[in-house]
Design an enzyme around this catalytic site. Structure first.
Site, short mmCIF file in Angstrom:
data_model
loop_
_atom_site.label_atom_id
_atom_site.label_comp_id
_atom_site.label_asym_id
_atom_site.label_seq_id
_atom_site.Cartn_x
_atom_site.Cartn_y
_atom_site.Cartn_z
N LYS A 8 41.44 31.71 57.70
CA LYS A 8 40.88 32.00 59.02
C LYS A 8 39.38 31.77 59.00
O LYS A 8 38.72 31.77 57.96
CB LYS A 8 41.18 33.45 59.44
CG LYS A 8 40.64 34.53 58.50
CD LYS A 8 39.18 34.93 58.72
CE LYS A 8 38.76 36.04 57.79
NZ LYS A 8 37.28 36.29 57.82
N ASP A 133 42.19 42.99 57.19
CA ASP A 133 42.40 41.66 57.75
C ASP A 133 43.86 41.26 57.82
O ASP A 133 44.22 40.32 58.54
CB ASP A 133 41.66 40.59 56.91
CG ASP A 133 40.18 40.52 57.22
OD1 ASP A 133 39.74 41.21 58.16
OD2 ASP A 133 39.47 39.80 56.50
#
Length: 273
Positions: A8, A133
């Site tokens: 990401k 996360d």
């Protein structure tokens, strides 16, 4: 089962203040990208086996991937074992969420392999026990993440984004970055405004002060005509440059490597929407 575990980037990362639990309150727009690890996950009679293409991680029996498998088995009271083989591509300690994505990939695969009736929301709840996360990677879509990062609001980006991602070969400690930020809090420099966001990372000032390579790479990208803007991802140490087109990335990459050294990690990427 083979699982792709996307990395990401943070298109913005705002730190809103300190929480009572000692963590920082965040608002960040994260987006999965085309770069990622690959995992082969299978059920075995018993035990937990792990192998990795990266020798530095090959003996890590307590990494996020194995912890995710252990948590899933314990949560659903399963007696089966799990074998995990990880092909590591995402740099470690790079602000790209590689380990978190690997853990989410294990949870997703085990749900399918065992046939457990478990919603994405339940899987994200398990993921949050492992790290802030990880819930984001359960949904695998651009999302605004709040709280410690575990509160997920999927978002649809109005534009396609692509560019070049580079990593200097060293990592930045996430706890160090937040601790240093807390000593001198303040926003990062705002960048270009796009349809859905304005580039900004509040962890750039502490990282840039300690690691001069990072602002040097970002500043170089910002001077290139094919680059729309550049930003550090997460707590670093990756820097990405957004470009007007994917065709522009090849020339940009060659130019960057000529300037900064041909052995540095660099890869084209596109945001997965």
């Amino acid at each position: 089962m083979k699982q792709f575990a996307p990395a990401k980037i943070n298109l913005y990362l705002h730190i809103l203040g300190r929480r009572a639990d000692g963590f920082h309150e965040l608002e960040t727009l994260m987006a999965p990208i085309s770069l990622g690890d690959t995992l082969d996950i299978e059920l075995i009679a018993s035990g937990l086996e792990f192998a990795c293409s990266d020798p530095a991680l090959a003996d890590a029996q307590d990494n996020l991937a194995t912890r995710a498998a252990r948590l899933f088995l314990e949560e659903f009271k399963l007696t089966t074992g799990v074998r995990i083989r990880l092909e590591k591509v995402v740099p470690v300690g790079a602000g790209l969420g590689g380990g978190s994505s690997d853990a989410a990939a294990v949870l997703l695969a085990l749900r399918d392999l065992t046939g457990i009736d478990c919603s994405d929301a339940k899987l994200a709840e398990l993921a949050a026990r492992l790290g802030s996360d990880i819930p984001f990677f359960i949904y695998r879509t651009p999302a605004v993440c709040r709280g410690r990062g575990e509160i997920i609001e999927p978002a649809r980006l109005k534009e396609k984004h692509q560019g070049l991602l580079v990593h200097p070969g060293f990592g930045v400690s996430t706890p160090w970055a937040y601790k240093t930020y807390a000593q001198k809090p303040g926003p990062g420099a705002p960048g270009r405004a796009f349809a859905d966001f304005t580039l900004r990372n509040d962890l750039e000032p502490p990282a840039f002060t300690k690691y001069p390579w990072l602002p040097a790479a970002k500043g170089w990208f910002q001077k290139q005509p094919e680059v729309l803007d550049s930003l550090m991802s997460g707590s670093g140490s990756s820097i990405f440059a957004l470009t007007e087109s994917s065709e522009a990335v090849g020339g940009l990459r060659a130019h960057f490597l000529a300037e900064f050294g041909g052995t540095l990690f660099s890869t084209p990427f596109s945001v997965v929407i």
